[in-house]
Design a protein around this motif. Structure first.
Motif, PDB file in Angstrom:
ATOM      1  N   GLN A 246      17.113  32.022  44.669  1.00 30.77           N
ATOM      2  CA  GLN A 246      17.735  30.762  44.258  1.00 30.77           C
ATOM      3  C   GLN A 246      16.735  29.897  43.500  1.00 30.77           C
ATOM      4  O   GLN A 246      17.077  29.296  42.482  1.00 30.77           O
ATOM      5  CB  GLN A 246      18.266  30.001  45.475  1.00 30.77           C
ATOM      6  CG  GLN A 246      19.533  30.556  46.050  1.00 30.77           C
ATOM      7  CD  GLN A 246      20.013  29.753  47.245  1.00 30.77           C
ATOM      8  OE1 GLN A 246      19.225  29.281  48.063  1.00 30.77           O
ATOM      9  NE2 GLN A 246      21.331  29.587  47.352  1.00 30.77           N
ATOM     10  N   LEU A 247      15.521  29.827  44.002  1.00 33.00           N
ATOM     11  CA  LEU A 247      14.482  29.004  43.375  1.00 33.00           C
ATOM     12  C   LEU A 247      14.167  29.487  41.966  1.00 33.00           C
ATOM     13  O   LEU A 247      14.053  28.682  41.040  1.00 33.00           O
ATOM     14  CB  LEU A 247      13.229  29.011  44.252  1.00 33.00           C
ATOM     15  CG  LEU A 247      12.182  27.956  43.966  1.00 33.00           C
ATOM     16  CD1 LEU A 247      12.771  26.560  44.094  1.00 33.00           C
ATOM     17  CD2 LEU A 247      11.016  28.108  44.919  1.00 33.00           C
ATOM     18  N   GLN A 248      14.060  30.785  41.804  1.00 34.09           N
ATOM     19  CA  GLN A 248      13.763  31.363  40.493  1.00 34.09           C
ATOM     20  C   GLN A 248      14.894  31.056  39.505  1.00 34.09           C
ATOM     21  O   GLN A 248      14.651  30.621  38.373  1.00 34.09           O
ATOM     22  CB  GLN A 248      13.563  32.871  40.641  1.00 34.09           C
ATOM     23  CG  GLN A 248      12.955  33.525  39.453  1.00 34.09           C
ATOM     24  CD  GLN A 248      12.652  35.005  39.738  1.00 34.09           C
ATOM     25  OE1 GLN A 248      13.205  35.607  40.656  1.00 34.09           O
ATOM     26  NE2 GLN A 248      11.774  35.575  38.943  1.00 34.09           N
ATOM     27  N   ALA A 249      16.129  31.274  39.922  1.00 35.38           N
ATOM     28  CA  ALA A 249      17.270  31.018  39.047  1.00 35.38           C
ATOM     29  C   ALA A 249      17.420  29.524  38.765  1.00 35.38           C
ATOM     30  O   ALA A 249      17.681  29.114  37.627  1.00 35.38           O
ATOM     31  CB  ALA A 249      18.549  31.564  39.677  1.00 35.38           C
ATOM     32  N   LEU A 250      17.242  28.705  39.799  1.00 33.62           N
ATOM     33  CA  LEU A 250      17.381  27.258  39.634  1.00 33.62           C
ATOM     34  C   LEU A 250      16.329  26.707  38.681  1.00 33.62           C
ATOM     35  O   LEU A 250      16.629  25.840  37.853  1.00 33.62           O
ATOM     36  CB  LEU A 250      17.284  26.562  40.993  1.00 33.62           C
ATOM     37  CG  LEU A 250      17.556  25.067  40.984  1.00 33.62           C
ATOM     38  CD1 LEU A 250      19.015  24.802  40.609  1.00 33.62           C
ATOM     39  CD2 LEU A 250      17.239  24.456  42.324  1.00 33.62           C
ATOM     40  N   THR A 251      15.112  27.225  38.760  1.00 35.36           N
ATOM     41  CA  THR A 251      14.042  26.787  37.853  1.00 35.36           C
ATOM     42  C   THR A 251      14.444  27.027  36.405  1.00 35.36           C
ATOM     43  O   THR A 251      14.276  26.150  35.548  1.00 35.36           O
ATOM     44  CB  THR A 251      12.731  27.527  38.178  1.00 35.36           C
ATOM     45  OG1 THR A 251      12.374  27.261  39.532  1.00 35.36           O
ATOM     46  CG2 THR A 251      11.610  27.080  37.270  1.00 35.36           C
ATOM     47  N   ALA A 252      15.003  28.199  36.134  1.00 37.33           N
ATOM     48  CA  ALA A 252      15.435  28.522  34.768  1.00 37.33           C
ATOM     49  C   ALA A 252      16.567  27.605  34.322  1.00 37.33           C
ATOM     50  O   ALA A 252      16.568  27.109  33.191  1.00 37.33           O
ATOM     51  CB  ALA A 252      15.879  29.978  34.686  1.00 37.33           C
TER      52      ALA A 252
ATOM     53  N   VAL B  81      15.133  21.101  48.164  1.00 37.65           N
ATOM     54  CA  VAL B  81      16.395  21.435  48.827  1.00 37.65           C
ATOM     55  C   VAL B  81      16.571  22.953  48.877  1.00 37.65           C
ATOM     56  O   VAL B  81      16.987  23.514  49.902  1.00 37.65           O
ATOM     57  CB  VAL B  81      17.579  20.761  48.084  1.00 37.65           C
ATOM     58  CG1 VAL B  81      18.907  21.333  48.505  1.00 37.65           C
ATOM     59  CG2 VAL B  81      17.546  19.259  48.305  1.00 37.65           C
ATOM     60  N   THR B  82      16.236  23.620  47.794  1.00 38.36           N
ATOM     61  CA  THR B  82      16.350  25.085  47.726  1.00 38.36           C
ATOM     62  C   THR B  82      15.384  25.747  48.700  1.00 38.36           C
ATOM     63  O   THR B  82      15.765  26.667  49.429  1.00 38.36           O
ATOM     64  CB  THR B  82      16.088  25.573  46.289  1.00 38.36           C
ATOM     65  OG1 THR B  82      17.005  24.926  45.412  1.00 38.36           O
ATOM     66  CG2 THR B  82      16.256  27.069  46.179  1.00 38.36           C
ATOM     67  N   LYS B  83      14.151  25.285  48.735  1.00 35.27           N
ATOM     68  CA  LYS B  83      13.157  25.864  49.650  1.00 35.27           C
ATOM     69  C   LYS B  83      13.575  25.676  51.105  1.00 35.27           C
ATOM     70  O   LYS B  83      13.269  26.518  51.952  1.00 35.27           O
ATOM     71  CB  LYS B  83      11.785  25.227  49.414  1.00 35.27           C
ATOM     72  CG  LYS B  83      11.144  25.655  48.118  1.00 35.27           C
ATOM     73  CD  LYS B  83       9.836  24.913  47.876  1.00 35.27           C
ATOM     74  CE  LYS B  83       9.292  25.242  46.497  1.00 35.27           C
ATOM     75  NZ  LYS B  83       8.150  24.393  46.126  1.00 35.27           N
ATOM     76  N   ASN B  84      14.269  24.586  51.392  1.00 36.61           N
ATOM     77  CA  ASN B  84      14.733  24.299  52.757  1.00 36.61           C
ATOM     78  C   ASN B  84      16.068  24.970  53.081  1.00 36.61           C
ATOM     79  O   ASN B  84      16.666  24.689  54.117  1.00 36.61           O
ATOM     80  CB  ASN B  84      14.852  22.790  52.978  1.00 36.61           C
ATOM     81  CG  ASN B  84      13.509  22.101  52.971  1.00 36.61           C
ATOM     82  OD1 ASN B  84      12.471  22.728  53.159  1.00 36.61           O
ATOM     83  ND2 ASN B  84      13.519  20.800  52.751  1.00 36.61           N
ATOM     84  N   ARG B  85      16.569  25.820  52.159  1.00 37.30           N
ATOM     85  CA  ARG B  85      17.834  26.548  52.332  1.00 37.30           C
ATOM     86  C   ARG B  85      19.024  25.599  52.505  1.00 37.30           C
ATOM     87  O   ARG B  85      19.940  25.843  53.271  1.00 37.30           O
ATOM     88  CB  ARG B  85      17.761  27.507  53.535  1.00 37.30           C
ATOM     89  CG  ARG B  85      16.720  28.593  53.438  1.00 37.30           C
ATOM     90  CD  ARG B  85      16.978  29.620  52.381  1.00 37.30           C
ATOM     91  NE  ARG B  85      18.156  30.432  52.691  1.00 37.30           N
ATOM     92  CZ  ARG B  85      18.844  31.108  51.802  1.00 37.30           C
ATOM     93  NH1 ARG B  85      18.478  31.101  50.547  1.00 37.30           N
ATOM     94  NH2 ARG B  85      19.880  31.807  52.133  1.00 37.30           N
ATOM     95  N   ARG B  86      19.018  24.509  51.741  1.00 36.84           N
ATOM     96  CA  ARG B  86      20.098  23.524  51.795  1.00 36.84           C
ATOM     97  C   ARG B  86      20.801  23.368  50.447  1.00 36.84           C
ATOM     98  O   ARG B  86      21.541  22.427  50.237  1.00 36.84           O
ATOM     99  CB  ARG B  86      19.565  22.162  52.230  1.00 36.84           C
ATOM    100  CG  ARG B  86      18.927  22.130  53.598  1.00 36.84           C
ATOM    101  CD  ARG B  86      19.984  22.194  54.668  1.00 36.84           C
ATOM    102  NE  ARG B  86      19.443  21.989  55.984  1.00 36.84           N
ATOM    103  CZ  ARG B  86      19.213  22.960  56.858  1.00 36.84           C
ATOM    104  NH1 ARG B  86      19.449  24.210  56.527  1.00 36.84           N
ATOM    105  NH2 ARG B  86      18.740  22.696  58.047  1.00 36.84           N
TER     106      ARG B  86
END
Length: 186
Positions: free
Chosen positions: A63-69, A87-92
């Motif tokens: 999620q973090l990789q895709a969200l960054t892009a 929020v992504t790192k916290n799985r929220r």
């Protein structure tokens, strides 16, 4: 005084409140609001992005990789991007849209604004939007931000929800009222 502080409940509300406090301290409320609204619009428009945000199948790293892009491509940076990454790192991330909504409510309270949900059958012209905004300002006594949705199913007219008040002047509702009245007349 505690009664004067804006309050949004639940987990999404806690995140929204924390972000609001950070944005207020950084004097970046409007920039964060604009970035979050842009992100929310992207999620609303893209089924793939919605799946990424909502699905527990993806790991936090994916999620973090895709969200960054996505954020880079959309030009979303600063505090809003940092917030979405945390929020992504916290799985929220699944609650991000609720957090955006909560943040918007806090900003509106802070600025003394109200948000009206308006549903129309076809897109409104700028002069109609201005007239509607002025009418709602006269009724509420606050600056009114319009969230306009186009729904051809209402046939004509409009549906306005401002706070706990709702006015439904859609043609669909009027036709349904006539239909029920005719059934009762038999």
């Amino acid at each position: 005084m505690a009664g004067e502080e804006p309050f949004v409940s639940g987990m999404a509300g806690r995140y929204a409140t924390a972000l609001f406090e950070l944005a207020r301290e950084a004097n970046a409320i409007d920039a964060v609001k604009a970035d979050l609204q842009r992100f929310d619009a992207l999620v609303a428009e893209s089924p793939d992005l919605t799946r990424l945000v909502r699905s527990p199948v993806f790991s936090a790293d994916e999620q973090l990789q895709a969200l960054t892009a996505v954020l880079d491509r959309a030009g979303i940076g600063g505090l809003a991007a940092q917030f979405l990454m945390a929020v992504t790192k916290n799985r929220r991330l699944f609650a991000a849209r609720d957090m955006v909504r909560g943040f918007g409510e806090l900003v509106a309270q802070h600025k003394g604004e109200a948000t009206a949900e308006v549903t129309v059958a076809e897109a409104l012209k700028d002069d109609h939007i201005a007239a509607l905004r002025n009418a709602l300002k006269a009724v509420s006594g606050k600056e009114v931000d319009l969230n306009i949705k186009v729904d051809p199913a209402i046939i004509g007219g409009l549906v306005v929800k401002l706070g706990s008040r709702m006015v439904d002047s859609s043609l669909r509702t009027k036709l349904n009222s006539i239909k029920h009245a005719m059934k009762e007349a038999r």
